[in-house]
Design a protein around this motif. Structure first.
Motif, PDB file in Angstrom:
ATOM      1  N   GLY A 128       0.820  -1.212   0.000  1.00 17.72           N
ATOM      2  CA  GLY A 128       0.000   0.000   0.000  1.00 17.72           C
ATOM      3  C   GLY A 128       0.850   1.258   0.000  1.00 17.72           C
ATOM      4  N   ASP A 129       1.950   1.231   0.716  1.00 17.61           N
ATOM      5  CA  ASP A 129       2.858   2.375   0.729  1.00 17.61           C
ATOM      6  C   ASP A 129       3.494   2.561  -0.648  1.00 17.61           C
ATOM      7  OD1 ASP A 129       4.564   4.383   2.331  1.00 17.61           O
ATOM      8  OD2 ASP A 129       6.088   3.092   1.416  1.00 17.61           O
ATOM      9  N   ALA A 130       3.905   1.454  -1.260  1.00 20.23           N
ATOM     10  CA  ALA A 130       4.495   1.540  -2.598  1.00 20.23           C
ATOM     11  C   ALA A 130       3.487   2.119  -3.580  1.00 20.23           C
ATOM     12  CB  ALA A 130       4.974   0.157  -3.046  1.00 20.23           C
ATOM     13  N   ALA A 131       2.249   1.693  -3.458  1.00 19.76           N
ATOM     14  CA  ALA A 131       1.223   2.197  -4.373  1.00 19.76           C
ATOM     15  C   ALA A 131       1.009   3.698  -4.196  1.00 19.76           C
ATOM     16  CB  ALA A 131      -0.090   1.433  -4.161  1.00 19.76           C
ATOM     17  N   MET A 132       1.041   4.169  -2.961  1.00 15.58           N
ATOM     18  CA  MET A 132       0.898   5.608  -2.721  1.00 15.58           C
ATOM     19  C   MET A 132       2.031   6.378  -3.394  1.00 15.58           C
ATOM     20  SD  MET A 132      -1.818   6.490  -0.928  1.00 15.58           S
ATOM     21  CE  MET A 132      -1.451   8.047  -0.082  1.00 15.58           C
ATOM     22  N   ARG A 133       3.186   5.804  -3.440  1.00 21.08           N
ATOM     23  CA  ARG A 133       4.335   6.494  -4.014  1.00 21.08           C
ATOM     24  C   ARG A 133       4.290   6.470  -5.551  1.00 21.08           C
ATOM     25  NH1 ARG A 133       7.686   7.693   0.208  1.00 21.08           N
ATOM     26  NH2 ARG A 133       6.847   6.829   2.123  1.00 21.08           N
ATOM     27  N   SER A 134       3.752   5.387  -6.103  1.00 24.83           N
ATOM     28  CA  SER A 134       3.673   5.308  -7.559  1.00 24.83           C
ATOM     29  C   SER A 134       2.365   5.902  -8.073  1.00 24.83           C
ATOM     30  CB  SER A 134       3.775   3.852  -8.008  1.00 24.83           C
ATOM     31  OG  SER A 134       2.639   3.131  -7.576  1.00 24.83           O
ATOM     32  N   GLY A 135       1.478   6.308  -7.180  1.00 25.61           N
ATOM     33  CA  GLY A 135       0.219   6.897  -7.604  1.00 25.61           C
ATOM     34  C   GLY A 135      -0.799   5.868  -8.075  1.00 25.61           C
ATOM     35  N   GLU A 136      -0.606   4.643  -7.750  1.00 25.23           N
ATOM     36  CA  GLU A 136      -1.526   3.607  -8.221  1.00 25.23           C
ATOM     37  C   GLU A 136      -2.407   3.064  -7.107  1.00 25.23           C
ATOM     38  OE1 GLU A 136       1.005   1.255 -11.550  1.00 25.23           O
ATOM     39  OE2 GLU A 136       2.052   1.647  -9.659  1.00 25.23           O
ATOM     40  N   GLU A 137      -2.496   3.789  -6.030  1.00 28.45           N
ATOM     41  CA  GLU A 137      -3.209   3.263  -4.870  1.00 28.45           C
ATOM     42  C   GLU A 137      -4.713   3.161  -5.113  1.00 28.45           C
ATOM     43  OE1 GLU A 137      -2.127   6.354  -5.051  1.00 28.45           O
ATOM     44  OE2 GLU A 137      -3.679   7.680  -4.275  1.00 28.45           O
ATOM     45  N   TRP A 139      -8.353   3.272  -2.987  1.00 20.90           N
ATOM     46  CA  TRP A 139      -8.795   3.836  -1.708  1.00 20.90           C
ATOM     47  C   TRP A 139      -9.850   2.973  -1.035  1.00 20.90           C
ATOM     48  CZ3 TRP A 139      -6.622   8.109   0.646  1.00 20.90           C
ATOM     49  CH2 TRP A 139      -5.636   8.742  -0.113  1.00 20.90           C
ATOM     50  N   LEU A 140      -9.877   3.064   0.273  1.00 21.95           N
ATOM     51  CA  LEU A 140     -10.922   2.448   1.096  1.00 21.95           C
ATOM     52  C   LEU A 140     -11.158   0.980   0.706  1.00 21.95           C
ATOM     53  CD1 LEU A 140     -13.171   5.585   1.251  1.00 21.95           C
ATOM     54  CD2 LEU A 140     -12.447   4.318   3.269  1.00 21.95           C
ATOM     55  N   HIS A 141     -12.414   0.601   0.485  1.00 18.76           N
ATOM     56  CA  HIS A 141     -12.706  -0.813   0.235  1.00 18.76           C
ATOM     57  C   HIS A 141     -11.948  -1.344  -0.964  1.00 18.76           C
ATOM     58  CE1 HIS A 141     -16.051   0.653   2.585  1.00 18.76           C
ATOM     59  NE2 HIS A 141     -16.172  -0.584   3.023  1.00 18.76           N
ATOM     60  N   ALA A 142     -11.814  -0.529  -1.990  1.00 20.03           N
ATOM     61  CA  ALA A 142     -11.109  -1.006  -3.180  1.00 20.03           C
ATOM     62  C   ALA A 142      -9.681  -1.398  -2.819  1.00 20.03           C
ATOM     63  CB  ALA A 142     -11.123   0.080  -4.250  1.00 20.03           C
ATOM     64  N   GLY A 143      -9.113  -0.675  -1.881  1.00 20.80           N
ATOM     65  CA  GLY A 143      -7.752  -0.989  -1.459  1.00 20.80           C
ATOM     66  C   GLY A 143      -7.687  -2.147  -0.487  1.00 20.80           C
TER      67      GLY A 143
END
Lengths: 341, 341, 341, 341
Positions: A128-137, A139-143
């Motif tokens: 999840g942290d990696a996704a936040m950095r690459s912009g591919e995160e 959100w919420l239930h989807a995550g």
């Protein structure tokens, strides 16, 4: 006993300040005369001379010659997590010389990391942290499409030594039920510790969190064979923090890459791990570079326990903090640190 | 009370299967007649008609008109973590209508994530995993140059509501001492809970782990101001899991980017977070896309608690699982979910 | 709210120094203006005048007239373990007036005594002490012919209110499994508290320690009927610490005298107990003169909780320490203290 | 090792059924061939013959002659709480023969009784029961004029061996702080166990509950001298459950008779206690005829632990349930049971 205790202190490969806080070093000097006490290895000639008067030897391996040359010796203390090879244990038992290892000093730091890795895997914290950095995160239930909780989960421990005994209390508030496979411990003992004895296949088939905590022994190489790993639940995470020795690592890698289950891995068959090792790309893995047991403040536990037990031994009392070698097991535990040096 | 309880079930924005397990849905149908019970919002006209006979309304907001039109109503149950706006609370008290929120259903999942984030930060689990993937990892001690442990650490909680009460037991085995700042709770209560009341500046200056757990209120917007954040210890980690509302987020971002302290952040002022928000690049941060409180199995806690409390209410008993609105606080808690929809 | 809070403090039948430590009394005076605050009952005329300006009334019964005469009233606080009779609860709900009882202040002292009585019974501590004094003691195993342990025993709680919630943690380290019968609480709530919901017959038939902890209600008079008591295991002990109301006391007495099971009894239908009551001679009983809930230091918990909650109420916050009356239950709990005065 | 393990089982003064449940006896027979296994002492001639082939000897004292006559011997297991006298321990260490005592089997039962005695004293449960029988009881507050609670009290442990480690968890939920005096244990070890190391005078001067838990040693006879006992708080209770050896019992008796402090006493210098011993009349005492450690079900813990450890030893594994003799301490612990036989 001589007038004053003499402690041959030769901790190499560890460093003095890595394992001793200033306060513990001062306590150590109060306990007896410290001989050597430097980071580089003690020259063999000097070591042999010091051995003749030593009350205790603090070292990482035994390279000081025959025990008869150490008439006052009462303890051999290893600052690694293993017992020294090349030591005449029979002579130690006969003379009441304690042989101690710093394995318990790793209990808390490794247990904390094992829990952190387990949560990082089931809650996808690293991904999840990696996704936040690459912009591919997402959100919420989807995550949270593929996350799960530790609460109420069936948990399995492979091995119930120092690591497991530190980890168990951290899991109690999650209301988990813990099954344990440890062929060196009886069912009665395990039950009184609040865990449930189990066969290895049953543990693997029922646990959602499998913690591999067994010290390496001559009996457990690749204990987690491919066949057994194939029994792991598809929705499980295998947390490997003791030694890769215990696991068929190729099989583990393939199964994780194939998405059969998740893994959180801190120890590897060859360290440093090859740059092109396929597990480095596994989406279902959380990876850590053998960092569970070398946190700075955790390492000071080694020094504290060493000094506590030296104080006891010099006072004619049994050591209570480090792990004492036992006749039944000493030849069966495998030494070594994984990392090529 | 009517012959049979009627439950107006209109959970939108949540989905039925998201919050109700099959078993709980069956229990719900045993409790009374379920009206609507679909994912899309109930049409207003139909809702008003149903209200006339409803024993309970399960919803995410109050959009059903005046309470006098609901003569049999005994409970308004929110499936979100907040209390409905636009509800006549005065009338509810007067008529003994319970107003309940699902906030407690988030306690365990958010507490688990808060601990996971804290460990991911102090033990550098996310950064370590990223390094393993890029081939830049440092092994053993070198990889632990800047890590630290939760054990024995001074901990601070900002807010001591449902999240904090779930988190505290998870921290107990780490032998931490917990200071709490919560202006809505008295010192005597806090001490009996095993925590130490504290002022906010003292908490920030002394804690190595600062958990921001306060529900958003009309009184705590940007409570953690820039000035207060500047008092955080340089070796600390701030774990933000309740709402960004409570923090001056720009200040937090700048300070973390400047390396003043670490942060683990699950909630943001605007969600989704702007793709170019600078915190995405902060090395000292662990970032998560508002995923602490929407784990699939955790969401079923909502349904379970809702049905448990509906059973109680229909049986003429007080609800014991969801959070009951209280006259003193209801106007002061701020609703809203952070994520733009 | 008036300029300064006014607390009408009329604790009779309790005494001021019995419930307030010096420190708590000082805190109380800081909270508002204390009106009356003496051991003898406030004269009715004076009370009615004070009520007109009172923010809170601290009392043991409501004898102050109609609520409309108390425009500023925000709390009615009972220093007994019960809620006042003769109070217009409907009006309290409508106006947001909190009605509080000191029941939680008895949790710890009664729980401690319940455990002490249970151990005194199963380990024959009271009988053993008497034997030592009469010179008829049996030593070692001979003296343990009929004793048993609490460890690992099946335990049943009748009622899971404040007493039970204080008692449960004391039993956890004995590795017991606790079944609970409480018709006012749902199964989901009970399970999350770490106990197992049970029917009453099953509880009685399976438990070796039966703790009667239910507050007296209009629904549970002689709940433990002769028929149900006959289901108690022959090797069990029944610990009665809430109210004799809950038990068919004649049946209990006969069964204990007949040696059917043991009992530990702190509360009696008529107190003081008749000098010739047959239970006084029961060998299988441990008897106590309603002393579980009036330990001096325990009583100060009342004052502490009262002041803590008055502070909260004056600050516009919800009380968190005393028990708040609830619409669903208030008419169903029975008041009264057992002891004729 | 011989083809099949042979267990010389000569438990006298204990009885077979006293220590072995049927299930454990069956397990024992599965472990190896049982030789003797009767309640009366094995005839010396027969014992010597059996020794020649014995893998393990289970006994209460060593009366089997020199160890060289036992070439296959791997364990000497005492069914009492002490280690055998007259055993050549040096030879045992040299040959890796484990010497084990059943002391840990007493941990739970004695801890439970120690807590029961403490509560019986502070809450006056025994005295209160006696008063109910004589018709002299005082009700409610009048009956609690001199009682006090264990909750929050300062507690002191003299000795931190098996009894103390069993007792500590029972006290944790009472929120006590525990100081420990144990000259055989280091401060670091004690702190990690969650207790606070203390000098003996400080412990006595500050503790409201003093638990005497030390095993008798050659170093602690009358450790609690008159002078030290005079330092005990006037509002304290001294709970004596290990051995009277540790206390100046005449001084203790006088001080309790003089009302200087309370005591709860399970062990006496001479047992059975003289019929006219003055402590029998002490109002401030709770007395028990050495019954803390011989509860029927507790005694089966001995057998269970013995079989568990025999299973381990026969399998070539270290014992984990009984207490292993240690070179540093074995000569310093005093044997004996208090009771004249």
């Amino acid at each position: 006993m001589p007038d004053k205790a003499k402690v041959l202190l030769d901790p190499h490969f560890r460093k003095m300040t890595e394992i001793f806080s200033a306060a513990d070093l001062e306590r150590l000097h109060d306990t007896g005369e410290v001989v050597w006490g430097r980071d580089d290895p003690m020259p063999p000639e000097e070591a042999r001379r010091a051995l003749a008067e030593a009350t205790a030897v603090v070292c990482s391996q035994w390279r000081y010659g025959p025990l008869p040359d150490a008439p006052d010796l009462r303890a051999v203390v290893s600052v690694s997590g293993a017992f020294p090879n090349d030591l005449d244990y029979q002579a130690c038992w006969a003379r009441g010389i304690r042989v101690l290892s710093a394995a318990p000093a790793f209990g808390r730091q490794v247990a904390e990391m094992a829990l952190g890795l387990a949560l990082a895997s089931c809650r996808e914290i690293a991904a999840g942290d990696a996704a936040m950095r690459s912009g591919e995160e997402q959100w919420l239930h989807a995550g949270n499409a593929n996350t799960f909780m530790l609460y109420d989960a069936p948990v399995g421990f492979i091995g119930f030594g120092a690591l497991a005994r530190s980890l168990r209390p951290l899991l109690v508030p999650f209301d988990v039920r813990i099954k344990v496979y440890d062929p060196w411990l009886g069912d009665g003992f395990l039950r009184r510790q609040g865990v449930e004895p189990s066969s290895l296949p049953e543990l693997l088939e029922t646990s959602r969190f499998v913690f591999v905590l067994a010290a390496p022994s001559s009996e457990n190489q690749a204990l987690l064979s491919r066949e057994l790993l194939e029994r792991v639940r598809p929705d499980a995470v295998v947390v490997l923090v003791s030694r890769a020795h215990v696991v068929d690592f190729d099989a583990l890698t393939e199964l994780v890459l194939a998405g059969r289950f998740r893994a959180a891995v801190d120890v590897f068959p060859d360290e440093p791990l090859a740059p092109d090792h396929p597990i480095r790309g596994a989406r279902g893995a959380v990876l850590s570079a053998h960092r569970a047991g070398s946190v700075r403040e955790g390492m000071w536990d080694i020094g504290q326990m060493v000094v506590d037990d030296l104080e006891a031994i010099v006072a004619g009392l049994p050591p209570r903090r480090l792990l004492a070698a036992e006749p039944e097991l000493v030849g069966r535990v495998v030494s070594g640190h994984g990392l090529k040096r």
